[in-house]
Design an enzyme around this catalytic site. Structure first.
Site, PDB file in Angstrom:
ATOM      1  N   HIS A 115     -50.887  17.065   9.749  1.00  0.00           N
ATOM      2  CA  HIS A 115     -51.088  18.570   9.717  1.00  0.00           C
ATOM      3  C   HIS A 115     -49.730  19.527  10.311  1.00  0.00           C
ATOM      4  O   HIS A 115     -49.126  18.901  11.175  1.00  0.00           O
ATOM      5  CB  HIS A 115     -52.296  18.974  10.370  1.00  0.00           C
ATOM      6  CG  HIS A 115     -52.246  18.457  11.819  1.00  0.00           C
ATOM      7  ND1 HIS A 115     -51.575  19.464  13.013  1.00  0.00           N
ATOM      8  CD2 HIS A 115     -52.812  17.690  12.473  1.00  0.00           C
ATOM      9  CE1 HIS A 115     -51.858  18.894  13.946  1.00  0.00           C
ATOM     10  NE2 HIS A 115     -52.706  17.621  13.893  1.00  0.00           N
ATOM     11  N   GLU A 132     -59.148  12.777  14.294  1.00  0.00           N
ATOM     12  CA  GLU A 132     -58.127  12.321  15.318  1.00  0.00           C
ATOM     13  C   GLU A 132     -59.090  11.398  16.611  1.00  0.00           C
ATOM     14  O   GLU A 132     -60.224  11.728  16.549  1.00  0.00           O
ATOM     15  CB  GLU A 132     -57.480  13.436  16.217  1.00  0.00           C
ATOM     16  CG  GLU A 132     -56.540  13.139  17.267  1.00  0.00           C
ATOM     17  CD  GLU A 132     -55.305  12.167  16.748  1.00  0.00           C
ATOM     18  OE1 GLU A 132     -55.629  11.015  16.411  1.00  0.00           O
ATOM     19  OE2 GLU A 132     -54.267  12.401  16.849  1.00  0.00           O
TER      20      GLU A 132
END
Length: 174
Positions: A8, A81
């Site tokens: 990202h 994550e």
């Protein structure tokens, strides 16, 4: 079939060098620019679908890429994550965090171990290979997840793994 993996765009915590695992932070201005540049890069590939982590920073990156390239986005909760537990928000150079990062089986207090993340991510890749067979898939996820995905396709020593870093808004092809 090709699997493209991207991290990202930048967040304020990335800019401050803070551990940002499951803490749900959106992109900063630089992160939006990185996502837009990544969208331009992705336009050079024949991507069939984007699979995104559910965290804001990954979803925002995915939406920018998907909109610009007319690619459908699917949220995959398992691409989240690693949960760094008590280390969420601490400086990435904190000696305690770095020491624990070298122990793959160590479960961060109130979090998860890298081995737990690898189990989760390897399962996702196996599922993608089965469900998206013959398609080119772009995964938008996080630094720790990208590191684990790399180990699925390439052998890495412990030091290679510890030091590997996919920068914000960059892409790798497998």
């Amino acid at each position: 079939m090709k699997l493209y993996v991207a991290r990202h765009g930048q967040t304020s915590w990335n800019a401050q060098n803070k551990v940002c695992g499951v803490t749900d932070i959106g992109l900063n201005k630089k992160g939006i620019v990185q996502a837009e540049k990544l969208a331009d890069t992705v336009g050079n590939y024949n991507i069939d679908i984007i699979l995104s982590s559910p965290l804001k920073r990954a979803v925002e990156t995915s939406k920018i890429i998907g909109r610009k390239n007319n690619i459908a986005i699917q949220i995959e909760d398992l691409l989240v994550e690693q949960n760094y537990g008590i280390y969420e928000g601490v400086d990435r150079n904190d000696p305690r965090f770095l020491n624990n990062k070298r122990d793959f089986a160590y479960r961060y207090p109130e979090g998860e171990s890298m081995l737990q993340v690898a189990y989760r991510i390897y399962g996702v890749i196996d599922k993608i290979k089965e469900e998206q067979y013959g398609k080119n898939v772009l995964i938008i996820s996080h630094g720790g997840v990208c590191r684990i995905i790399r180990t699925y396709f390439k052998d890495m020593t412990n030091d290679d793994f510890f030091n590997y870093r996919l920068e914000n808004g960059t892409l790798e092809e497998f």
